[in-house]
Design a protein around this motif. Structure first.
Motif, PDB file in Angstrom:
ATOM      1  N   THR A   1      40.736  55.190  51.846  1.00 58.61           N
ATOM      2  CA  THR A   1      39.888  54.734  52.408  1.00 58.61           C
ATOM      3  C   THR A   1      39.583  55.772  53.643  1.00 58.61           C
ATOM      4  OG1 THR A   1      40.191  52.490  51.849  1.00 58.61           O
ATOM      5  CG2 THR A   1      39.038  52.853  53.850  1.00 58.61           C
ATOM      6  N   VAL A   2      38.426  56.090  54.077  1.00 60.40           N
ATOM      7  CA  VAL A   2      38.263  57.039  55.179  1.00 60.40           C
ATOM      8  C   VAL A   2      37.340  56.293  55.947  1.00 60.40           C
ATOM      9  CG1 VAL A   2      37.270  59.197  55.674  1.00 60.40           C
ATOM     10  CG2 VAL A   2      38.488  59.068  53.755  1.00 60.40           C
ATOM     11  N   SER A   3      37.450  56.334  57.351  1.00 54.18           N
ATOM     12  CA  SER A   3      36.596  55.550  58.012  1.00 54.18           C
ATOM     13  C   SER A   3      35.886  56.525  59.196  1.00 54.18           C
ATOM     14  CB  SER A   3      37.231  54.330  58.744  1.00 54.18           C
ATOM     15  OG  SER A   3      38.011  53.478  57.763  1.00 54.18           O
ATOM     16  N   GLY A   4      34.881  56.227  59.822  1.00 46.52           N
ATOM     17  CA  GLY A   4      34.197  57.076  60.835  1.00 46.52           C
ATOM     18  C   GLY A   4      33.185  57.628  60.502  1.00 46.52           C
ATOM     19  N   ALA A   5      32.673  58.184  61.475  1.00 46.63           N
ATOM     20  CA  ALA A   5      31.531  59.038  61.485  1.00 46.63           C
ATOM     21  C   ALA A   5      31.838  60.135  60.653  1.00 46.63           C
ATOM     22  CB  ALA A   5      30.784  59.459  62.967  1.00 46.63           C
ATOM     23  N   GLY A   6      30.821  60.455  59.682  1.00 52.41           N
ATOM     24  CA  GLY A   6      31.371  61.657  58.949  1.00 52.41           C
ATOM     25  C   GLY A   6      32.150  61.554  57.659  1.00 52.41           C
ATOM     26  N   ALA A   7      32.210  60.186  57.381  1.00 57.17           N
ATOM     27  CA  ALA A   7      32.938  59.775  56.263  1.00 57.17           C
ATOM     28  C   ALA A   7      32.253  60.044  55.060  1.00 57.17           C
ATOM     29  CB  ALA A   7      33.300  58.128  56.423  1.00 57.17           C
ATOM     30  N   ASP A   8      30.936  59.734  55.007  1.00 62.55           N
ATOM     31  CA  ASP A   8      30.192  60.067  53.778  1.00 62.55           C
ATOM     32  C   ASP A   8      30.410  61.688  53.636  1.00 62.55           C
ATOM     33  OD1 ASP A   8      29.337  57.665  53.226  1.00 62.55           O
ATOM     34  OD2 ASP A   8      27.439  58.172  54.468  1.00 62.55           O
ATOM     35  N   GLN A   9      30.216  62.237  54.486  1.00 57.16           N
ATOM     36  CA  GLN A   9      30.156  63.938  54.248  1.00 57.16           C
ATOM     37  C   GLN A   9      31.643  64.298  53.606  1.00 57.16           C
ATOM     38  OE1 GLN A   9      29.132  66.149  57.397  1.00 57.16           O
ATOM     39  NE2 GLN A   9      29.561  67.969  56.568  1.00 57.16           N
ATOM     40  N   PHE A  10      32.742  63.715  54.189  1.00 58.38           N
ATOM     41  CA  PHE A  10      33.977  63.832  53.694  1.00 58.38           C
ATOM     42  C   PHE A  10      34.054  63.570  52.522  1.00 58.38           C
ATOM     43  CE2 PHE A  10      38.438  62.500  52.931  1.00 58.38           C
ATOM     44  CZ  PHE A  10      39.052  63.688  53.381  1.00 58.38           C
ATOM     45  N   ALA A  11      33.823  62.278  51.860  1.00 57.24           N
ATOM     46  CA  ALA A  11      33.970  62.075  50.444  1.00 57.24           C
ATOM     47  C   ALA A  11      33.141  62.911  49.562  1.00 57.24           C
ATOM     48  CB  ALA A  11      33.302  60.567  50.379  1.00 57.24           C
ATOM     49  N   ASN A  12      31.803  63.277  49.972  1.00 58.20           N
ATOM     50  CA  ASN A  12      31.023  64.369  49.013  1.00 58.20           C
ATOM     51  C   ASN A  12      31.655  65.452  48.929  1.00 58.20           C
ATOM     52  OD1 ASN A  12      29.123  62.369  49.032  1.00 58.20           O
ATOM     53  ND2 ASN A  12      27.835  63.172  50.606  1.00 58.20           N
ATOM     54  N   GLY A  13      32.454  66.073  49.998  1.00 58.05           N
ATOM     55  CA  GLY A  13      33.094  67.059  49.819  1.00 58.05           C
ATOM     56  C   GLY A  13      34.555  67.293  48.782  1.00 58.05           C
ATOM     57  N   TRP A  14      34.822  65.944  48.324  1.00 54.00           N
ATOM     58  CA  TRP A  14      35.937  65.588  47.796  1.00 54.00           C
ATOM     59  C   TRP A  14      35.489  65.316  46.084  1.00 54.00           C
ATOM     60  CZ3 TRP A  14      40.890  67.756  47.878  1.00 54.00           C
ATOM     61  CH2 TRP A  14      41.275  67.958  48.890  1.00 54.00           C
ATOM     62  N   SER A  15      34.546  64.426  46.134  1.00 53.95           N
ATOM     63  CA  SER A  15      34.373  63.810  44.860  1.00 53.95           C
ATOM     64  C   SER A  15      33.971  64.974  43.494  1.00 53.95           C
ATOM     65  CB  SER A  15      32.938  63.017  45.168  1.00 53.95           C
ATOM     66  OG  SER A  15      33.315  61.929  45.987  1.00 53.95           O
ATOM     67  N   GLY A  16      34.595  64.468  42.567  1.00 56.04           N
ATOM     68  CA  GLY A  16      34.526  65.356  41.383  1.00 56.04           C
ATOM     69  C   GLY A  16      36.062  66.028  40.870  1.00 56.04           C
ATOM     70  N   THR A  17      35.982  66.989  40.270  1.00 50.11           N
ATOM     71  CA  THR A  17      37.087  67.569  39.713  1.00 50.11           C
ATOM     72  C   THR A  17      37.961  68.389  40.516  1.00 50.11           C
ATOM     73  OG1 THR A  17      36.330  67.436  37.309  1.00 50.11           O
ATOM     74  CG2 THR A  17      38.072  68.589  37.620  1.00 50.11           C
ATOM     75  N   VAL A  18      39.141  68.350  40.728  1.00 52.67           N
ATOM     76  CA  VAL A  18      39.815  69.044  41.755  1.00 52.67           C
ATOM     77  C   VAL A  18      40.855  69.856  40.819  1.00 52.67           C
ATOM     78  CG1 VAL A  18      41.481  69.528  43.474  1.00 52.67           C
ATOM     79  CG2 VAL A  18      39.970  67.562  43.509  1.00 52.67           C
ATOM     80  N   LYS A  19      40.847  71.258  40.794  1.00 53.57           N
ATOM     81  CA  LYS A  19      41.647  72.193  39.972  1.00 53.57           C
ATOM     82  C   LYS A  19      42.942  72.663  40.827  1.00 53.57           C
ATOM     83  CE  LYS A  19      41.315  76.198  37.010  1.00 53.57           C
ATOM     84  NZ  LYS A  19      40.233  77.069  36.503  1.00 53.57           N
TER      85      LYS A  19
ATOM     86  N   PRO B   1      34.987  72.486  38.945  1.00 50.76           N
ATOM     87  CA  PRO B   1      35.545  71.745  40.025  1.00 50.76           C
ATOM     88  C   PRO B   1      34.920  71.905  41.376  1.00 50.76           C
ATOM     89  CG  PRO B   1      37.018  73.506  38.754  1.00 50.76           C
ATOM     90  CD  PRO B   1      35.573  73.257  38.251  1.00 50.76           C
ATOM     91  N   VAL B   2      35.039  70.944  42.140  1.00 53.63           N
ATOM     92  CA  VAL B   2      34.494  70.921  43.393  1.00 53.63           C
ATOM     93  C   VAL B   2      35.394  71.485  44.354  1.00 53.63           C
ATOM     94  CG1 VAL B   2      32.932  69.012  43.128  1.00 53.63           C
ATOM     95  CG2 VAL B   2      35.274  68.465  44.100  1.00 53.63           C
ATOM     96  N   ARG B   3      36.720  71.583  44.308  1.00 48.41           N
ATOM     97  CA  ARG B   3      37.825  72.234  45.136  1.00 48.41           C
ATOM     98  C   ARG B   3      38.639  72.849  44.181  1.00 48.41           C
ATOM     99  NH1 ARG B   3      37.551  69.339  50.362  1.00 48.41           N
ATOM    100  NH2 ARG B   3      39.144  71.044  50.848  1.00 48.41           N
ATOM    101  N   VAL B   4      39.068  74.108  44.525  1.00 47.68           N
ATOM    102  CA  VAL B   4      40.250  74.898  43.830  1.00 47.68           C
ATOM    103  C   VAL B   4      41.394  75.243  44.603  1.00 47.68           C
ATOM    104  CG1 VAL B   4      40.691  76.694  42.178  1.00 47.68           C
ATOM    105  CG2 VAL B   4      38.358  75.607  42.096  1.00 47.68           C
ATOM    106  N   PHE B   5      42.641  74.823  44.209  1.00 46.76           N
ATOM    107  CA  PHE B   5      43.573  75.099  45.213  1.00 46.76           C
ATOM    108  C   PHE B   5      44.801  76.139  43.993  1.00 46.76           C
ATOM    109  CE2 PHE B   5      41.897  71.335  46.684  1.00 46.76           C
ATOM    110  CZ  PHE B   5      41.948  71.584  48.133  1.00 46.76           C
TER     111      PHE B   5
END
Length: 220
Positions: A61-79, A200-204
């Motif tokens: 759970t992420v709370s606060g202004a900018g929570a939507d943008q934060f979630a969008n930056g992570w939603s999907g496959t992470v490699k 992937p939306v994020r690759v590490f």
């Protein structure tokens, strides 16, 4: 007072091996660091690890202004590109996990009638330094039939904290369902194949979980 926006995310290894569970743990730490750097409140409810291992899934759970943008930056496959930290001679180096939005309106109804709940209040520090709350605005809710417990100190009012705690209780039900689904190997196999095919939306990379450029030309 306007309530802080909340976003809920399911982080899951699907039926992936121990390396994927390690990726879940890495992602949760990374999410927490990024959320706090952006001034967001971050909580994570994790599945119970097996024999002390990393969790197979978690509800964030992420709370606060900018929570939507934060979630969008992570939603999907992470490699995660890394030599196995558990099997030195294993040839595989690519591990995948999923991060999905949780929308309460799409969830089944849960039995949250008043008779099944015990609600307690306590003094909350509040979300900010000199503005700390000195009233009993924190809320803890126990679902008596299951023993699940959820708390909230995110908001300044007891009413809002009660709603947030109820939402988190629903998240715990979802997490329990996810653990039950893990027993259905056919469902989990389909999910893991979907993750491996996803862009992937994020690759590490590596043991330090350093971010690499993803296929879409994103972060370094």
């Amino acid at each position: 007072m306007t309530a802080s926006p909340h976003k809920h995310l399911l982080v899951t290894s699907g039926d992936g091996p121990r390396e994927c569970r390690r990726a879940v743990a890495h992602v949760l730490r990374r999410m927490k660091t990024e959320a706090e750097a952006q001034g967001l409140r971050f909580t994570a409810d994790v599945s119970e690890p097996v024999r002390g291992e990393d969790p197979s899934s978690a509800l964030v759970t992420v709370s606060g202004a900018g929570a939507d943008q934060f979630a969008n930056g992570w939603s999907g496959t992470v490699k995660w590109i890394c030599k196995s930290p558990f099997r030195p001679h294993h040839k595989r180096r690519n591990w995948f996990i999923g991060v999905f939005d949780v929308v309460f309106s799409e969830l089944p109804e849960f039995d949250l009638d008043a008779a099944s709940l015990r609600t307690e209040t306590f003094r909350s520090g509040g979300p900010g330094g000199q503005h700390q709350n000195t009233t009993d605005s924190g809320v803890r809710i126990t679902h008596l039939p299951s023993g699940l417990v959820a708390t909230s100190t995110d908001e300044r009012s007891q009413h809002r904290n009660k709603q947030v705690a109820l939402d988190r209780l629903k998240m715990l039900f979802v997490l329990r369902q996810e653990e039950s689904r893990a027993e259905d190997r056919s469902v989990q196999n389909r999910l893991h194949r979907q993750l491996e095919r996803g862009n992937p939306v994020r690759v590490f990379q590596g043991d330090r979980f350093a971010e690499a450029t993803n296929r879409k030309g994103g972060r370094q």
